[in-house]
Design an enzyme around this catalytic site. Structure first.
Site, PDB file in Angstrom:
ATOM      1  N   GLU A  71      -2.691  -5.831   1.375  1.00  0.00           N
ATOM      2  CA  GLU A  71      -2.697  -5.725  -0.084  1.00  0.00           C
ATOM      3  C   GLU A  71      -2.399  -4.278  -0.427  1.00  0.00           C
ATOM      4  O   GLU A  71      -2.626  -3.390   0.400  1.00  0.00           O
ATOM      5  CB  GLU A  71      -4.067  -6.124  -0.645  1.00  0.00           C
ATOM      6  CG  GLU A  71      -5.126  -4.998  -0.674  1.00  0.00           C
ATOM      7  CD  GLU A  71      -5.547  -4.499   0.710  1.00  0.00           C
ATOM      8  OE1 GLU A  71      -5.363  -5.238   1.694  1.00  0.00           O
ATOM      9  OE2 GLU A  71      -6.061  -3.363   0.803  1.00  0.00           O
ATOM     10  N   LYS A  73      -4.480   7.262   4.621  1.00  0.00           N
ATOM     11  CA  LYS A  73      -4.381   5.821   4.880  1.00  0.00           C
ATOM     12  C   LYS A  73      -3.742   5.489   6.228  1.00  0.00           C
ATOM     13  O   LYS A  73      -4.068   4.492   6.845  1.00  0.00           O
ATOM     14  CB  LYS A  73      -3.596   5.146   3.750  1.00  0.00           C
ATOM     15  CG  LYS A  73      -4.340   5.216   2.419  1.00  0.00           C
ATOM     16  CD  LYS A  73      -4.376   3.874   1.740  1.00  0.00           C
ATOM     17  CE  LYS A  73      -5.403   3.820   0.634  1.00  0.00           C
ATOM     18  NZ  LYS A  73      -5.156   4.790  -0.458  1.00  0.00           N
ATOM     19  N   SER A 109      -7.465  13.961  -0.047  1.00  0.00           N
ATOM     20  CA  SER A 109      -7.098  12.699   0.616  1.00  0.00           C
ATOM     21  C   SER A 109      -5.594  12.459   0.645  1.00  0.00           C
ATOM     22  O   SER A 109      -5.086  11.754   1.522  1.00  0.00           O
ATOM     23  CB  SER A 109      -7.810  11.535  -0.064  1.00  0.00           C
ATOM     24  OG  SER A 109      -7.574  11.550  -1.468  1.00  0.00           O
TER      25      SER A 109
HETATM   26  C1  LIG Z   1      -5.943   4.933  -1.578  1.00  0.00           C
HETATM   27  C2  LIG Z   1      -6.288   6.338  -1.818  1.00  0.00           C
HETATM   28  C3  LIG Z   1      -7.615   6.732  -2.142  1.00  0.00           C
HETATM   29  C4  LIG Z   1      -8.733   5.766  -2.381  1.00  0.00           C
HETATM   30  O1  LIG Z   1      -9.081   4.976  -1.290  1.00  0.00           O
HETATM   31  P1  LIG Z   1     -10.387   5.228  -0.425  1.00  0.00           P
HETATM   32  O2  LIG Z   1     -10.431   4.037   0.468  1.00  0.00           O
HETATM   33  O3  LIG Z   1     -11.564   5.283  -1.342  1.00  0.00           O
HETATM   34  O4  LIG Z   1     -10.199   6.495   0.323  1.00  0.00           O
HETATM   35  C5  LIG Z   1      -7.885   8.082  -2.282  1.00  0.00           C
HETATM   36  N1  LIG Z   1      -6.914   9.007  -2.142  1.00  0.00           N
HETATM   37  C6  LIG Z   1      -5.637   8.674  -1.842  1.00  0.00           C
HETATM   38  C7  LIG Z   1      -4.623   9.757  -1.713  1.00  0.00           C
HETATM   39  C8  LIG Z   1      -5.286   7.331  -1.678  1.00  0.00           C
HETATM   40  O5  LIG Z   1      -4.012   7.016  -1.390  1.00  0.00           O
END
Ligand SMILES: *Cc1c(COP(=O)(O)O)cnc(C)c1O
Length: 391
Positions: free
Chosen positions: A111, A89, A377
């Site tokens: 948000e 993020k 992610s």
């Molecule tokens: C917020 C988040 C997501 C989901 O958001 P996307 O916009 O679909 O990437 C996925 N993995 C993590 C670790 C997150 O914090």
């Protein structure tokens, strides 16, 4: 033919900008200048330096040998979990705050659901010395105490939202309402590839550093610049968009998206928007939405707060519609199992969201020579309570 956005922010029939009259000027201002800023030498220089020295990029592309052996192919993990603040993020918030400064905005709003995007936004606001207001559903404020405390420590004001179920959808409505009241001095940092044009394209471009690095790293490690499979989880779609960006029009690469099945797609307790959604409008974009017969948005459910969203980015809706991507629903229990498997095989505790991407591995058939890149992610620190309860 491209799967990227056209000049009006459409991906096939998905996307566009459906905003209240009062926001037209703000959205148009953003539409008219975002590409110019993103391509400018001064932006690139600031963005690249912060990604390197502040976020810690490039993130490693790690060949996971024991995981590869388990699934009978060659699996590389793109380690977004190693970024500052623990997820992908921050790539987006660093980019958008540089854009906000160039637009001469003084106040930032955002948000947040689980609080990851709120923390990433509060972080860059502290870095730049800017005022920061984060809208967060009341339920999420209670569930995610640590992230609320982090945002406060970083100097942000966290506003609990009591409408609806007090989750991400309600927080987003409230952020849009704030933006309508302060259109001239406020910049809205959206946390995913959702919202009115140009946000989905803007966020995808800022996250595309992920696939740019994958290309270079694969060339170095594999002697070729493309994988056979790319796998990522999808909430709104930003880590997936970043993972596939430079490969989206490359037919050699099979794209696999994992959405949150919750307790099961047929149970009604799910966030599997591609499986169940119908065309609608949510937060300024035309896309699939989980809704009832009256067009009212249904409350989504997933064990992972980051995937618990009743819509999906227009880019991903189109990839599913055109069958460019395989979309799999991964249920709560499958995600938990996959998280424990990665932890025991590789010593990496993934975020619950990322565990959904890992859960897709068991649903695919690979050849031994297949090269798979899967994006982790985020890291699992925030999810320890859930892992201990269900593991
Ligand atoms: C917020 C988040 C997501 C989901 O958001 P996307 O916009 O679909 O990437 C996925 N993995 C993590 C670790 C997150 O914090």
């Amino acid at each position: 033919m491209t799967y990227l956005a056209d000049a009006n922010g459409y991906y096939g029939e998905f996307g566009g900008a459906f905003v209240p009259e009062i926001l037209h000027r703000c959205v148009q201002e953003l539409q008219s200048m975002y590409l110019e800023v993103l391509h400018s030498a001064s932006f690139r220089e600031d963005f690249d330096r912060l990604l390197r020295d502040y976020v810690g990029r490039p993130s490693p592309l790690y060949l996971a040998k024991r995981l590869s052996h388990r699934y009978g192919c060659k699996i590389y993990l793109k380690r977004e979990d190693l970024n500052h603040t623990g997820a992908h993020k921050i790539n987006n918030t660093v980019g958008q705050i540089l854009l906000a400064r160039r637009l001469r905005k003084r106040r930032i709003i955002a948000e947040t659901g689980a609080g990851q995007h709120g923390v990433a936004t509060a972080t860059v606001c502290a870095l730049m010395g800017m005022e920061c207001v984060v809208y967060m559903g009341r339920t999420d404020v209670e569930r995610q105490r640590v992230n609320v405390e982090k945002m406060k420590m970083l100097g942000a004001r966290v506003v609990p939202v009591t409408s609806g179920n007090g989750t991400l959808k309600d927080a987003t409505n409230e952020a849009i309402r704030d933006w309508c009241c302060h259109p001239s001095d406020t910049y809205y940092i959206i946390g995913s590839t959702v919202g009115p044009h140009p946000y989905p394209d803007l966020v995808a471009r800022l996250q595309s550093v992920i696939s740019e690095e994958i290309r270079k790293q694969l060339q170095e490690q594999e002697g070729r610049d493309h994988p056979d499979y790319l796998i990522a989880c999808v909430g709104g779609g930003s880590n997936a968009a970043g993972t596939i960006y430079h490969y989206v029009d490359d037919p050699r690469v099979q794209i696999v998206l994992a959405e949150a099945g919750g307790k099961g797609v047929e149970t009604g307790q799910t966030a599997a928007t591609i499986a169940l959604g119908r065309m609608g409008i949510i937060h300024g974009a035309r896309t699939y939405v989980i809704q009832n017969e009256d067009g009212q948005i249904e409350e989504p459910y997933s064990i992972s707060a980051g995937l618990d969203y009743p819509g999906i980015g227009p880019m991903h809706a189109n990839l599913a519609r055109q069958k460019r991507a395989i979309v799999l629903a991964v249920n709560d229990d499958e995600a938990i199992r996959a998280a424990y498997e990665l932890t025991r095989l590789e010593g990496i505790i993934p975020a619950l969201e990322s565990a959904h991407a890992l859960g897709a591995l068991g649903k695919l058939r690979f050849k031994p020579e297949d090269v798979v890149v899967l994006t982790v992610s985020g890291r699992g620190d925030k999810d320890m309570e859930t892992y201990l309860r269900f593991g």
